[in-house]
Design an enzyme around this catalytic site. Structure first.
Site, PDB file in Angstrom:
ATOM      1  N   ASP A   1     -22.971   7.699   1.777  1.00  0.00           N
ATOM      2  CA  ASP A   1     -22.774   8.556   2.574  1.00  0.00           C
ATOM      3  C   ASP A   1     -21.237   9.156   1.556  1.00  0.00           C
ATOM      4  O   ASP A   1     -20.791  10.806   2.177  1.00  0.00           O
ATOM      5  CB  ASP A   1     -21.834   8.418   3.818  1.00  0.00           C
TER       6      ASP A   1
ATOM      7  N   GLY B   1       0.589  -1.405  -0.247  1.00  0.00           N
ATOM      8  CA  GLY B   1       0.310   0.049   0.161  1.00  0.00           C
ATOM      9  C   GLY B   1       0.617   1.453  -0.041  1.00  0.00           C
ATOM     10  O   GLY B   1       2.132   0.873   0.467  1.00  0.00           O
TER      11      GLY B   1
ATOM     12  N   SER C   1       6.802   1.974  -6.239  1.00  0.00           N
ATOM     13  CA  SER C   1       6.848   1.917  -7.383  1.00  0.00           C
ATOM     14  C   SER C   1       5.469   2.228  -7.973  1.00  0.00           C
ATOM     15  O   SER C   1       5.401   2.048  -9.424  1.00  0.00           O
ATOM     16  CB  SER C   1       6.882   0.454  -7.668  1.00  0.00           C
ATOM     17  N   ASP C   2       4.109   2.879  -7.928  1.00  0.00           N
ATOM     18  CA  ASP C   2       3.028   3.076  -8.015  1.00  0.00           C
ATOM     19  C   ASP C   2       3.555   4.838  -8.181  1.00  0.00           C
ATOM     20  O   ASP C   2       2.469   5.349  -8.561  1.00  0.00           O
ATOM     21  CB  ASP C   2       1.918   2.850  -7.373  1.00  0.00           C
TER      22      ASP C   2
ATOM     23  N   TYR D   1     -24.142  17.411   8.468  1.00  0.00           N
ATOM     24  CA  TYR D   1     -23.284  16.412   9.403  1.00  0.00           C
ATOM     25  C   TYR D   1     -22.411  16.614  10.039  1.00  0.00           C
ATOM     26  O   TYR D   1     -21.818  17.862   9.774  1.00  0.00           O
ATOM     27  CB  TYR D   1     -23.443  14.905   8.035  1.00  0.00           C
TER      28      TYR D   1
ATOM     29  N   GLY E   1       8.539  -0.442  -0.029  1.00  0.00           N
ATOM     30  CA  GLY E   1       8.892  -1.478   0.543  1.00  0.00           C
ATOM     31  C   GLY E   1       9.279  -1.427   1.880  1.00  0.00           C
ATOM     32  O   GLY E   1      10.630  -2.879   1.742  1.00  0.00           O
TER      33      GLY E   1
ATOM     34  N   HIS F   1      -3.699  -2.613  -1.197  1.00  0.00           N
ATOM     35  CA  HIS F   1      -4.688  -4.204  -1.475  1.00  0.00           C
ATOM     36  C   HIS F   1      -5.292  -4.577  -0.989  1.00  0.00           C
ATOM     37  O   HIS F   1      -6.238  -5.559  -0.283  1.00  0.00           O
ATOM     38  CB  HIS F   1      -3.686  -4.919  -1.895  1.00  0.00           C
TER      39      HIS F   1
ATOM     40  N   HIS G   1      -2.856   4.252  -1.893  1.00  0.00           N
ATOM     41  CA  HIS G   1      -2.504   2.684  -2.988  1.00  0.00           C
ATOM     42  C   HIS G   1      -2.900   1.645  -1.993  1.00  0.00           C
ATOM     43  O   HIS G   1      -2.571   1.847  -0.922  1.00  0.00           O
ATOM     44  CB  HIS G   1      -1.963   2.608  -4.408  1.00  0.00           C
TER      45      HIS G   1
ATOM     46  N   HIS H   1      -6.469  -5.638 -10.551  1.00  0.00           N
ATOM     47  CA  HIS H   1      -5.357  -5.234  -9.518  1.00  0.00           C
ATOM     48  C   HIS H   1      -6.031  -4.518  -8.124  1.00  0.00           C
ATOM     49  O   HIS H   1      -5.824  -5.774  -7.718  1.00  0.00           O
ATOM     50  CB  HIS H   1      -4.771  -4.294 -10.678  1.00  0.00           C
TER      51      HIS H   1
END
Lengths: 233, 233, 233, 233
Positions: free
Chosen positions: B120, B28, B75-76, B229, B46, B97, B95, B171
């Site tokens: 919402d 992530g 790497s993203d 809210y 990493g 998973h 990001h 993905h």
């Protein structure tokens, strides 16, 4: 590597399985091999994880004969030793009954490569062995379990380090890696991948695996000479 | 805003993903942008989350060239930078998973707006991109991933702040928000919404989304000038 | 009862929902009523649970007019007040978006009484309201939500203390009880019952509810003058 | 064995159920028997687990008459006493409403022996009783619950120590063992086995049980004179 370090690494791999929720009570075992001395270090059978110390680890030769330790080795020892003999590139083996990977094994289903999480670790489906014959079960059962894995990988020409796991039909997964930490890491990721495959297949039963292009891209992003992931090199 | 504060916010967003169980190991990444200086702060690739400190965050320009930091960026990165360039209203990208959102991505299914929890936060279904072509995967893959998201939102005229998430086919999800905390919050809610959508669809496969009236009512209760809210104005 | 005690009880009920994993971020609210003074104590809107103190609770009259407190009451207040006005036997109301109960609400399905765990707490199915009309959603929406619950119970002659919960279609559950602790307890049990109903129905889609005899036996074992459970009386 | 030790063991078994997530609030009970004195030690009814001390345990004779203790025994006492009278080989009984085992009970489905995890503990399917008749439910219900279990095992000639668990139709599991720790252990494993059976059957509805050969191999690896698992003997 000193055997003392290997004992510590193997213990740590066993504890990682517990921390990640992969083992219930004593349902799991990890081992590692010293390829220079051809000695295997493995968890003893049925001892509580919270009592385990490096000195409890059992040392055997490559055929499973105990050379150090007063405790009995894991009852799955013969599967571990066979994998070490037949897969010379691996440095550690992990066996768990982790919930979702075991559920695929019980269904007799392989885990298809349904996404990039899978492709980052397993270069293709995680296979399931054919069921053992009654003769194999009644004979050298633990050895036969390892043989079913090895035969499958040989017949399908799968590199064990490219797909570092296999489901044993009606039983549970075996995983491996270049060292004990790597093998435990693969077992943890296998369970996550199995859980997401379960969700995907129950949501959309005819889900297909990712394309070969995506499998290549993700696998080689993390492995091999052109890997770009992490801080390595 | 000082870059130092942005580093802290981005680190905190990354840690929130861990606390909420959205990331396994290092799967992530979160980033944030300083729109005045056009500088992006992103998690390094990493590195273990429990070792991460604000000074480990990598700073790049809007095209992804590192301008501060000794570590390699996630790497993203190229997906993040493209989203910042094409979605000028967003201040952060996340990001993960995360299990259920990733399962929908693996099934190639969008997440329908099945209830008010969804409404919402997401003003309509959370879309899934079409699969990337082999050429896109073999080319500037990480950039193409962002392009698939951006193209989908453009073609369907979706405001990225009204639907602050997208599933990338085969993905996993990308989420965003006005700042790093908001983007992480959206990622956490997306996972909860995905889990309930999974339950709903496996319980009653032909479940339909809520009415436009209910979608409007809930979304505008929390967003826009007539929001009622919370304690804010 | 002193209002101060009610504030503490209502806060405690809100915290019990968090401890039991029923609320994510601020998705939930509990309230209680002092029937002598006709005053309602309710959680403020959108405040983090870990900052909540008894003095943050908002006090309103039975029509929802704030009489004490500087914070805005929960945005679901009008549903709570309507339930108090129309169900005179109840002393507290709890609203959550707990995962499995919400999944049934999203599927528009009631929760059948599939076992004794259900029967111990809910004397029959936990109903789901019909979908609100666009006019109701566009009008006094929060009030209409309560009205849908009340109308359902009236039309089907259900005693609200015998079935202390209702699913609002496309939304989530509302629960209640004789006091705040009881209402929170019912919300926790509802989620457990919903989860097991989900499992049962996905395992065997045409599962039928328990017999009236078993429903009677379990419900009256825990409720009413011949209750034998616990250390009471 | 001193009764004091049995009280401690029974308390510890009850707490193990809580630690392993098998009981919600007070939904569960464990008991043990001293076969020499024919005295049963059982959890009191409806007392919070975190307040339980050995001295709160209730002591009864084999017919359920309280001989020590000021608290009321568990409302399921009559099922426990019947199992002790009819299954002379067992030393402890555990009842939970653990989620997945209860879901099978609610579906009226037995748990097939789908893998070696099951076979290690249960020598064949974990049965489900037929539904109780209205007369049985309206009569000595708790006694009849035990009778349904005992009759099933008798009719099918199942050794209660070879299959130390039974699902009661529309209700939940009862487990047992040679002592309190063993019975609690069996209840924990039953839940894990039930969860994996659920996954397996929802993944592949027509999954078949393992072969008799595999069942034999795994069961007798852990039980009986030729057991090889653990450090025993």
């Amino acid at each position: 590597m000193f055997l003392k370090d290997l004992r510590t690494q193997v213990l740590e791999a066993n504890l990682e399985l517990v921390r990640r929720g992969l083992v219930l009570y004593t349902f799991g075992n990890a081992s590692g091999i010293d390829r220079e001395q051809n000695l295997i270090v493995i968890k003893p059978s049925g001892v509580d994880y919270d009592e385990l110390k490096p000195e409890h680890m059992v040392v055997t030769d490559i055929h499973g004969t105990v050379v150090e330790g007063n405790l009995k080795p894991s009852s799955d020892l013969d599967t571990h030793t066979l994998l070490y003999r037949e897969f010379p590139s691996i440095g550690a083996v992990v066996h768990t009954h982790s919930e979702f990977a075991t559920s695929f094994a019980q269904a007799g289903m392989y885990i298809p490569a349904l996404g990039t999480t899978h492709a980052d670790y397993f270069y293709g489906p995680v296979p399931v062995t054919p069921p053992l014959t009654d003769a194999a079960i009644g004979g050298r059962y633990v050895h036969e379990t390892g043989l079913a894995i090895v035969n499958y990988f040989r017949q399908h020409k799968i590199d064990p380090l490219a797909v570092p796991a296999c489901l044993v039909n009606g039983h549970a997964p075996f995983c491996w890696g270049k060292d004990a930490q790597d093998a435990a890491h693969n077992a943890v990721v296998l369970e996550a991948v199995a859980k997401m495959a379960y969700n995907t297949l129950t949501l959309k039963p005819n889900s297909e695996g990712v394309s070969q292009a995506l499998l290549d891209r993700h696998y080689f992003r993390k492995h091999g000479p052109s890997a770009t992931y992490g801080q390595g090199q």
